[in-house]
Design an enzyme around this catalytic site. Structure first.
Site, PDB file in Angstrom:
ATOM      1  N   GLN B 179      68.669  44.716  53.540  1.00 55.49           N
ATOM      2  CA  GLN B 179      69.814  45.067  54.379  1.00 55.49           C
ATOM      3  C   GLN B 179      71.147  44.677  53.755  1.00 55.49           C
ATOM      4  OE1 GLN B 179      69.911  46.869  57.008  1.00 55.49           O
ATOM      5  NE2 GLN B 179      67.709  47.001  57.429  1.00 55.49           N
ATOM      6  N   CYS B 325      59.709  48.036  75.156  1.00 55.48           N
ATOM      7  CA  CYS B 325      59.277  49.435  75.247  1.00 55.48           C
ATOM      8  C   CYS B 325      59.553  50.221  73.980  1.00 55.48           C
ATOM      9  CB  CYS B 325      59.971  50.128  76.412  1.00 55.48           C
ATOM     10  SG  CYS B 325      59.430  49.470  77.989  1.00 55.48           S
TER      11      CYS B 325
END
Lengths: 298, 402
Positions: B179, B325
């Site tokens: 990153q 989720c």
């Protein structure tokens, strides 16, 4: 990206029946709510019901949901399904009904529909003054400690939905989805359920493979033999065809020669449902089980 | 469907048009195998060499220190395995709780094979405690592997301070810089880092290519065995087009980075300030003093991440979330959990990560739609404060309320 149906997305973007129901002083009416889930789990539902006391029926239902797209859509779907039903009818709504209403949910999201079923139970039990603690699901040994799920609850989900793998159990009720150490135990439960089912199918198959009963004098079947045979015929001969067209049938009860069934999904609202009932189901059951059976829908 | 407003650059980036143009000949006419004897293949080898030099220049290394890989995961796997093979008598590894899944899962696997692994904790900002590292280091430590900057929050670790400690114990120092490369300047020439991983698709190069830096003189043992490619350090016919693309992308980063990162930081700050100002009950997750210039991770209380992402999706806005989720498993982000963030924040965390293509207008658009999105979901939610009894145990939520 989760593969959501149009219906799920529609109810997510434009949910029906969101909100709460204020307590009312009006006589003959009761307002109650049931809660399930928690912010720790990442989904929670509070379901509000306005009940007509005399008719024991649901006048209005509203929901408040913390959760993902499927959680919100499932909650909204549930409220649409139960409006107008009696409390007993509402208690028979299963997570499969909610999923069918939505046109299906991704496997990994099935537990959102289970949450709806549980909130409904919580609300109705609360209204009836039955403490949830005595609900069968909380009895039994704790299997999944991450999510607090007992073996009787796992068993019920497995049987109701015909599950065959631990991954499916996780998808439906999250058990095994945390640390994963109980997955072995879930496998064991699945094995016992499947062997039990196999035994009853074995009995039913043996009976079915004897001479075609309609040619002989009716054989005497015990209650359990009759029920098992009826279940087997429904499972093998009838359900696959109905499900191929988006419908389904579920055995509700057998009282003597009266077979009571639920027509579900597409069958429920179909114009040919009488044909299905009499022409398909009754004929088949008379041929394979007892020629005097009468099939009725409830 | 509106065209994509892409703010998920830590997940992947758009290949730069110049990169794609540079790659095309190697997908069409120049298809030779660089290991072949004929000129047709050999000329391709020259292009790979040039790419190698371009990547080296971006990170302050020399060309011979660069090995091309297929991705960051391969680079991390290769580096960690090389490190433990270099000092087989040492059986201890140190890493952190906020590493990428490929590092954590490999370490868990090595634990099953008899290694001890220390997973350093992080504080609420996601920052390490150097004293904890020092306490964990022993003469039995083979490897310390940490990321340079966190993919979810952008928090940057004090790499050179970590390196100094690691070297004093004679362990290998591996840094997952997937990153960081292209976002902050790196100079490995004067660094204590032995092994460093980078990934092409975070730098506007295509997916399927990366590089591993191996300090000159390091006793490296390869992961992929076979032919003699990459001077015997990574077997397999080279992904020529993508390698050439990676080289070009590295050259572009070197050129663009100084100005681009300043501009991205301004846009990011404006986005962040705007959201914090117009939306109540939200906070930034991460170490805002030591952070990548392009990343902001914001937790919106009382609403859930996937629902926010799908609402943004309607406007063509792309971001990501740390909620359970969205994770594929049922657990929320291990990074945010390690930071000890409360569940009210955790499930509603959204990461926006910018690149040099993002514009003022795009930030305006996000600021325009987010308040409405959050408000709608808050209207749907049963939670509106931290006092709710539901924050407790799941079991309690099932009991009858009086």
């Amino acid at each position: 990206m989760w593969d959501y149906t149009e219906k799920v997305l529609e109810l997510f973007h434009n949910p029906k029946n969101q909100g709460l129901i204020e307590n009312t002083e009006e006589s003959g009416l009761a307002v109650v709510y049931g809660e399930v889930g928690s912010i720790a789990c990442g989904d929670a539902l509070r379901l509000h019901l306005k009940i007509n006391i005399e008719q024991d029926s649901i006048l209005d239902a509203r929901f408040q949901t913390f959760g993902c797209t499927s959680a919100i859509a499932s909650s909204s779907a549930l409220t649409e399904l139960i409006k107008g039903l009696t409390l007993d009818q509402a208690l028979r709504i299963t997570n499969q009904d909610i999923a069918s209403y939505l046109g299906g949910l991704p496997e990994a999201k099935m537990h959102c529909s289970v949450m709806g079923q549980e909130a409904l139970e919580a609300a109705i039990y609360k209204y009836r003054g039955i403490p949830l603690v005595s609900h069968a699901d909380d009895e039994g040994a704790l299997i999944c400690s991450c999510y607090g799920i007992t073996d009787s609850r796992i068993r019920r989900i497995v049987i109701e939905n015909g599950l065959t793998t631990a991954e499916q159990v996780t998808n439906y009720i999250k058990a095994g989805g945390g640390c994963g150490s109980c997955l072995v135990n879930i496998d064991d439960i699945l094995a016992t359920v499947l062997t039990g089912q196999e035994k009853s199918i074995q009995v039913a198959t043996e009976l079915a493979h004897q001479k075609d009963v309609s040619k002989d004098a009716p054989k005497t079947l015990t209650n359990i033999q009759k029920i098992t045979l009826i279940q087997e015929v429904l499972q093998e001969d009838i359900r696959p065809f109905l499900m191929a067209d988006g419908g389904d049938v579920e055995l509700y009860d057998v009282q003597g020669e009266l077979v009571l069934v639920h027509l579900k999904g597409a069958c429920d609202s179909c114009s040919s449902r009488n044909e299905t009932l009499k022409g398909a189901i009754e004929t088949r059951l008379r041929a394979k089980v007892l020629p005097t059976l009468i099939v009725q829908a409830i | 469907m509106p065209s994509c407003l892409y703010l998920d650059n830590n997940a992947t980036t758009q290949p730069d048009p110049e990169v794609v143009a540079t790659m095309l000949p190697y997908l069409t006419e120049l298809y030779g195998n660089p290991s072949s004897m004929h000129t047709f293949g050999g000329q391709v080898g020259k292009a790979i060499q040039e790419a190698r030099e371009q990547v080296a220049e971006l990170i302050g290394a020399t060309a011979t220190e660069i090995i091309f890989t297929s991705c960051g995961t391969e680079g991390n796997n290769t580096a960690i395995r090389a490190a433990i093979a270099a000092q087989p008598e040492r059986r201890h590894i140190i890493t952190t709780q906020v590493e990428h899944a490929c590092v954590i899962n490999l370490c868990k696997h090595l634990e099953k094979q008899g290694y001890t692994v220390t997973y350093l904790s992080v504080d609420q900002r996601g920052q390490l405690d150097l004293m904890e590292l020092e306490a964990a280091l022993t003469g039995n430590t083979a490897l310390v592997t940490t990321m340079y900057a966190n993919n979810e929050t952008g928090t940057i670790f004090p790499i050179e301070q970590i390196g100094a400690l690691v070297k004093s114990y004679g362990a290998t120092f591996h840094v997952d810089a997937v990153q960081a490369v292209g976002k902050i300047p790196l100079n490995l020439k004067n660094s204590t880092i032995d092994l460093l991983t980078l990934s092409g698709h975070k730098l506007h190069a295509p997916k399927g290519v990366g590089a591993l830096y191996v300090r000159k003189g390091y006793r490296f043992r390869p992961l992929l065995l076979g032919g003699h490619q990459e001077r015997g350090r990574r077997a397999g016919t080279e992904n020529v087009a993508s390698i050439v693309g990676l080289g070009k992308a590295a050259a572009l980063e070197l050129r663009e980075m100084p100005e681009a990162t300043k501009r991205e930081a301004k846009l990011r700050d404006r986005l962040e300030k705007g959201l914090l100002k117009t939306i109540p009950d939200c906070q930034v997750n991460g170490d805002i003093k030591n952070r990548l210039p392009n990343t902001t991770n914001i937790g919106f209380k009382y609403v859930e991440g996937e629902a926010i992402l799908l609402s943004l999706d309607k406007y063509g806005i792309c971001a990501s979330s740390g909620s359970a989720c969205t994770s594929g498993s049922l657990e929320p982000s291990h990074v945010l959990q390690a930071m000890g963030l409360p569940y009210t924040i955790l499930h509603g965390s959204i990461r926006f990560s910018l690149c040099r293509y993002n514009t003022e207008a795009e930030i305006d658009r996000v600021l325009e739609v987010m308040p409405g999105i959050i408000q709608r979901l808050r209207d749907l939610s049963p939670f509106s404060s931290d006092d709710v009894a539901w924050l407790q145990d799941r079991q309690e939520a099932l009991l009858v309320n009086n």
